[in-house]
Design a protein around this motif. Sequence first.
Motif, PDB file in Angstrom:
ATOM      1  N   MET A  38     -10.168  11.978   4.509  1.00 47.41           N
ATOM      2  CA  MET A  38     -10.370  10.792   3.667  1.00 47.41           C
ATOM      3  C   MET A  38      -9.413   9.651   4.030  1.00 47.41           C
ATOM      4  SD  MET A  38     -12.790  11.494   1.500  1.00 47.41           S
ATOM      5  CE  MET A  38     -12.547  10.270   0.235  1.00 47.41           C
ATOM      6  N   VAL A  39      -8.301   9.967   4.683  1.00 56.10           N
ATOM      7  CA  VAL A  39      -7.256   8.978   4.951  1.00 56.10           C
ATOM      8  C   VAL A  39      -7.786   7.826   5.789  1.00 56.10           C
ATOM      9  CG1 VAL A  39      -5.025   8.625   6.070  1.00 56.10           C
ATOM     10  CG2 VAL A  39      -5.408  10.638   4.684  1.00 56.10           C
ATOM     11  N   LEU A  67       3.616   5.192   1.175  1.00 57.33           N
ATOM     12  CA  LEU A  67       3.459   6.628   1.023  1.00 57.33           C
ATOM     13  C   LEU A  67       4.218   7.062  -0.222  1.00 57.33           C
ATOM     14  CD1 LEU A  67       2.871   9.574   2.009  1.00 57.33           C
ATOM     15  CD2 LEU A  67       5.018   9.400   3.285  1.00 57.33           C
ATOM     16  N   LEU A  68       3.554   7.793  -1.101  1.00 60.85           N
ATOM     17  CA  LEU A  68       4.207   8.422  -2.253  1.00 60.85           C
ATOM     18  C   LEU A  68       4.204   9.917  -1.987  1.00 60.85           C
ATOM     19  CD1 LEU A  68       2.525   6.506  -5.206  1.00 60.85           C
ATOM     20  CD2 LEU A  68       4.741   6.058  -4.144  1.00 60.85           C
ATOM     21  N   TYR A  69       5.394  10.488  -1.921  1.00 61.00           N
ATOM     22  CA  TYR A  69       5.528  11.901  -1.591  1.00 61.00           C
ATOM     23  C   TYR A  69       6.237  12.611  -2.741  1.00 61.00           C
ATOM     24  CZ  TYR A  69       6.959  16.149   0.815  1.00 61.00           C
ATOM     25  OH  TYR A  69       7.159  17.456   1.150  1.00 61.00           O
ATOM     26  N   PRO A 111      -7.956   2.816   4.616  1.00 61.81           N
ATOM     27  CA  PRO A 111      -6.723   2.378   5.285  1.00 61.81           C
ATOM     28  C   PRO A 111      -5.823   1.472   4.461  1.00 61.81           C
ATOM     29  CG  PRO A 111      -8.608   1.196   6.152  1.00 61.81           C
ATOM     30  CD  PRO A 111      -9.150   2.262   5.241  1.00 61.81           C
ATOM     31  N   LYS A 112      -6.334   0.822   3.445  1.00 64.51           N
ATOM     32  CA  LYS A 112      -5.508  -0.093   2.656  1.00 64.51           C
ATOM     33  C   LYS A 112      -4.975   0.546   1.377  1.00 64.51           C
ATOM     34  CE  LYS A 112      -7.595  -4.261   4.440  1.00 64.51           C
ATOM     35  NZ  LYS A 112      -8.235  -5.523   4.141  1.00 64.51           N
ATOM     36  N   HIS A 113      -5.255   1.806   1.166  1.00 58.02           N
ATOM     37  CA  HIS A 113      -4.805   2.505  -0.036  1.00 58.02           C
ATOM     38  C   HIS A 113      -3.429   3.106   0.176  1.00 58.02           C
ATOM     39  CE1 HIS A 113      -9.072   3.182  -1.870  1.00 58.02           C
ATOM     40  NE2 HIS A 113      -8.889   1.956  -1.441  1.00 58.02           N
ATOM     41  N   GLN A 133      -3.295  10.078  10.695  1.00 58.31           N
ATOM     42  CA  GLN A 133      -4.430   9.169  10.544  1.00 58.31           C
ATOM     43  C   GLN A 133      -4.116   7.953   9.680  1.00 58.31           C
ATOM     44  OE1 GLN A 133      -8.290  10.979   9.700  1.00 58.31           O
ATOM     45  NE2 GLN A 133      -7.322  12.973   9.994  1.00 58.31           N
ATOM     46  N   TYR A 134      -3.031   7.996   8.924  1.00 54.47           N
ATOM     47  CA  TYR A 134      -2.725   6.954   7.939  1.00 54.47           C
ATOM     48  C   TYR A 134      -2.231   5.678   8.613  1.00 54.47           C
ATOM     49  CZ  TYR A 134      -0.837   4.795   3.730  1.00 54.47           C
ATOM     50  OH  TYR A 134      -0.557   3.936   2.697  1.00 54.47           O
ATOM     51  N   LYS A 135      -2.858   4.565   8.304  1.00 49.19           N
ATOM     52  CA  LYS A 135      -2.483   3.261   8.866  1.00 49.19           C
ATOM     53  C   LYS A 135      -1.919   2.329   7.802  1.00 49.19           C
ATOM     54  CE  LYS A 135      -4.102   4.530  12.808  1.00 49.19           C
ATOM     55  NZ  LYS A 135      -3.233   5.440  13.510  1.00 49.19           N
TER      56      LYS A 135
END
Length: 70
Positions: A24-25, A56-58, A29-31, A50-52
């Motif tokens: 889904m990543v 990032l919330l971890y 891309p803007k999320h 894959q994340y552009k």
Amino acid sequence: MTPVSPSTHISCWVAQVVHGDETMVSKNPKHTLLLVYPGPDDMAHNALAQYKGRTLLYVGKLALRVCEMF
């Protein structure tokens, strides 16, 4: 983190959470990417690859492998 007292102004952001796996990543891309206690498999690694996006919330234990990729 700073403790919040009852007299402190609190801002609240509400957003739709899209559930899915690492595939889904690339479709969003803007999320913001939210990883919550990712398991021992390669899901977090694949998602970050894959994340552009920029945010990032971890949530979980400190994982240097995750931090180094981001």
